[in-house]
Design an enzyme around this catalytic site. Structure first.
Site, PDB file in Angstrom:
ATOM      1  N   PHE A 125       0.843  -1.190   0.000  1.00 12.27           N
ATOM      2  CA  PHE A 125       0.000   0.000   0.000  1.00 12.27           C
ATOM      3  C   PHE A 125       0.885   1.248   0.000  1.00 12.27           C
ATOM      4  O   PHE A 125       1.914   1.287   0.669  1.00 12.27           O
ATOM      5  CB  PHE A 125      -0.901  -0.016   1.235  1.00 12.27           C
ATOM      6  CG  PHE A 125      -1.994   0.994   1.182  1.00 12.27           C
ATOM      7  CD1 PHE A 125      -3.102   0.796   0.369  1.00 12.27           C
ATOM      8  CD2 PHE A 125      -1.918   2.159   1.915  1.00 12.27           C
ATOM      9  CE1 PHE A 125      -4.117   1.740   0.303  1.00 12.27           C
ATOM     10  CE2 PHE A 125      -2.921   3.109   1.866  1.00 12.27           C
ATOM     11  CZ  PHE A 125      -4.037   2.906   1.055  1.00 12.27           C
ATOM     12  N   ASP A 202       1.737  -4.339   8.837  1.00 10.85           N
ATOM     13  CA  ASP A 202       0.541  -3.539   8.625  1.00 10.85           C
ATOM     14  C   ASP A 202      -0.625  -4.518   8.499  1.00 10.85           C
ATOM     15  O   ASP A 202      -0.699  -5.292   7.539  1.00 10.85           O
ATOM     16  CB  ASP A 202       0.667  -2.686   7.364  1.00 10.85           C
ATOM     17  CG  ASP A 202      -0.521  -1.748   7.173  1.00 10.85           C
ATOM     18  OD1 ASP A 202      -1.557  -1.942   7.860  1.00 10.85           O
ATOM     19  OD2 ASP A 202      -0.437  -0.840   6.324  1.00 10.85           O
ATOM     20  N   TYR A 227     -11.186   1.243  10.604  1.00  5.41           N
ATOM     21  CA  TYR A 227     -12.400   1.659   9.879  1.00  5.41           C
ATOM     22  C   TYR A 227     -12.824   0.692   8.788  1.00  5.41           C
ATOM     23  O   TYR A 227     -13.832   0.928   8.112  1.00  5.41           O
ATOM     24  CB  TYR A 227     -12.240   3.067   9.303  1.00  5.41           C
ATOM     25  CG  TYR A 227     -11.027   3.297   8.430  1.00  5.41           C
ATOM     26  CD1 TYR A 227     -10.986   2.856   7.116  1.00  5.41           C
ATOM     27  CD2 TYR A 227      -9.938   4.003   8.925  1.00  5.41           C
ATOM     28  CE1 TYR A 227      -9.876   3.087   6.322  1.00  5.41           C
ATOM     29  CE2 TYR A 227      -8.827   4.236   8.141  1.00  5.41           C
ATOM     30  CZ  TYR A 227      -8.807   3.784   6.835  1.00  5.41           C
ATOM     31  OH  TYR A 227      -7.695   4.016   6.045  1.00  5.41           O
ATOM     32  N   LYS A 228     -12.099  -0.398   8.607  1.00  5.06           N
ATOM     33  CA  LYS A 228     -12.502  -1.388   7.605  1.00  5.06           C
ATOM     34  C   LYS A 228     -13.370  -2.453   8.287  1.00  5.06           C
ATOM     35  O   LYS A 228     -14.516  -2.196   8.629  1.00  5.06           O
ATOM     36  CB  LYS A 228     -11.265  -1.986   6.940  1.00  5.06           C
ATOM     37  CG  LYS A 228     -10.387  -0.955   6.220  1.00  5.06           C
ATOM     38  CD  LYS A 228      -9.170  -1.620   5.596  1.00  5.06           C
ATOM     39  CE  LYS A 228      -8.172  -0.604   5.061  1.00  5.06           C
ATOM     40  NZ  LYS A 228      -8.692   0.178   3.925  1.00  5.06           N
ATOM     41  N   ARG A 376     -12.643  -5.052  -7.086  1.00  2.02           N
ATOM     42  CA  ARG A 376     -12.378  -5.690  -5.801  1.00  2.02           C
ATOM     43  C   ARG A 376     -13.676  -5.851  -5.015  1.00  2.02           C
ATOM     44  O   ARG A 376     -14.469  -4.902  -4.902  1.00  2.02           O
ATOM     45  CB  ARG A 376     -11.377  -4.844  -5.012  1.00  2.02           C
ATOM     46  CG  ARG A 376     -10.652  -5.573  -3.911  1.00  2.02           C
ATOM     47  CD  ARG A 376      -9.571  -4.706  -3.302  1.00  2.02           C
ATOM     48  NE  ARG A 376     -10.117  -3.518  -2.662  1.00  2.02           N
ATOM     49  CZ  ARG A 376      -9.496  -2.813  -1.715  1.00  2.02           C
ATOM     50  NH1 ARG A 376      -8.298  -3.182  -1.313  1.00  2.02           N
ATOM     51  NH2 ARG A 376     -10.042  -1.742  -1.188  1.00  2.02           N
TER      52      ARG A 376
END
Length: 416
Positions: A125, A202, A227-228, A376
């Site tokens: 990322f 991560d 927040y996912k 995705r």
């Protein structure tokens, strides 16, 4: 495998997590397949935030700090026990993922004096790569980027060859953000430890849907967002993990008063607090933390084992339907097929993935797009049903069969 909608409904009837769906808002308002980007709003969250606003702030005022000052560790312990497989006092909810990554990376570099190389994945990322590059530039270090396949992820033999006695810290995502390829934390930790390298994980793209088992793996350091799959809300504070045995050895670079030994003594010099508290910085965002606590407790209640099992089953259904319905339209599965090597989302490759994404949104399905040509799908196990996956894939095959996506502009045309 029975790919009928009735079979999907039967899986929902037998789902041990089915009752959790009612604890989220908007679940009947569309087919949300982007829980790996932003989780849904828990029903309990508005009241929890309102309670902090109206009672703790509105009435308690500064006296409420006796509760607020414990938030970071309290929520951290919930995540440690219920989600991350860590011990009490090893997880702190604090700052953003990027800031936490920076703090722990610099602390790790300082713990390996004389080593001048940082290693990261070339397909990781962007924030991870950018933070690594920034620390390297500031410290006069060299960055060694390890190549990874865009779909199948990192080859551990290639990774092992990049680790030597010059490497201070390896920064790596447990789940590849694009393809969902899953890395074995215990195996990578073993490889790194043999070379004297600290690993900074991560966990953002898997926390709450994929087991980390940090203690069992002997992991050193980790960060992740809330927040996912953890449903803490947009921009919610992140978490950091520091193995208990390392805490007193490390000193992070941002010396804020919430990381000080006796913060209310207002002393003339900074002395780091004991334990994981030393990795705090400034005053925590109390209102946002209230939302994180709700999401963390729901995930812990559901249990990471059950969440993992359902996430795997949901993604298995996505892949089976893609093979059956979409392969003839030029769609290929761009995620690992082995369930043990895949996180809780699936990427589908198609030359017009951007247009397909927009066509689905207009038909009540919310996926997301990742460059260069990936659609995705992230069905979140807490609230996504098997029939939701079936219906979303059915709409995708209809779009392809009718060529409905052809009328949408390309991403380049949209940007310009």
């Amino acid at each position: 495998m029975d790919l009928s909608r009735a079979a999907a409904a039967a899986l929902d009837d037998a789902d041990p997590l089915a009752a959790f769906r009612a604890r989220f808002t908007g679940v009947d308002g569309g087919l949300y397949m982007d829980g790996n980007s932003l989780g849904r709003l828990p029903v309990e969250t508005p009241a929890a935030v309102a309670r902090v606003v109206e009672q703790e702030w509105g009435r308690g005022l500064v006296g409420s700090w006796s509760s607020w000052v414990e938030q970071s560790r309290r929520i951290g312990d919930v995540l440690a026990d219920g989600v991350l497989g860590a011990r009490p006092g090893e997880v702190l909810v604090s700052d953003t993922t990027s800031v936490d990554l920076y703090k722990l990376l610099v602390a790790g570099v300082d713990a390996r004096p004389g080593r001048d190389v940082l290693v990261c994945c070339a397909d990781d990322f962007p924030t991870d790569r950018y933070v690594v590059a920034g620390v390297a530039a500031a410290r006069g270090l060299t960055v060694r980027e390890v190549d990874a396949h865009i779909d199948t992820g990192l080859d551990l033999d290639v990774l092992a060859a990049s680790l030597d006695d010059r490497v201070a810290v390896l920064v790596l995502s447990q789940v590849a953000y694009r393809s969902g390829a899953l890395v074995d934390i215990a195996e990578v930790t073993r490889l790194a430890r043999d070379a004297g390298v600290i690993v900074l994980w991560d966990l953002s793209h898997g926390a709450g849907a994929v087991p980390a088992e940090l203690t069992a793996a002997g992991a050193d350091l980790a960060v992740g967002c809330t927040y996912k799959y953890l449903n803490g809300g947009p921009g919610a504070p992140a978490f950091l993990y520091v193995r208990r045995e390392l805490q007193e050895q490390l000193r992070q670079p941002i010396w804020g008063w919430f990381g000080a030994r006796d913060q209310f003594a207002m002393g003339p010099a900074y002395e780091p607090a004991d334990g994981v508290d030393r990795f705090g910085v400034g005053t925590p965002p109390v209102l946002a933390m209230a939302a994180v606590e709700v999401g963390a407790r729901i995930s812990a209640e559901a249990g990471i084992e059950r969440l993992t099992a359902k996430g795997r089953a949901l993604t298995e259904l996505v892949i089976a339907l893609a093979d059956e319905w979409l392969a003839g339209h030029g769609v290929t599965v761009a995620s690992p097929r082995e369930v043990a090597r895949r996180g809780s989302h699936v990427s589908l490759a198609h030359p017009q993935a951007w247009q397909l994404t927009q066509a689905l949104v207009d038909r009540g399905v919310v996926p997301d797009f990742r460059t260069p040509d990936r659609l995705r799908l992230g069905p979140a196990p807490l609230y996504t049903r098997f029939v939701d996956v079936w219906d979303a894939m059915d709409r995708l095959r209809t779009v392809l069969a009718e060529g409905a996506h052809e009328s949408y502009p390309t991403q380049r045309a949209r940007v310009t």
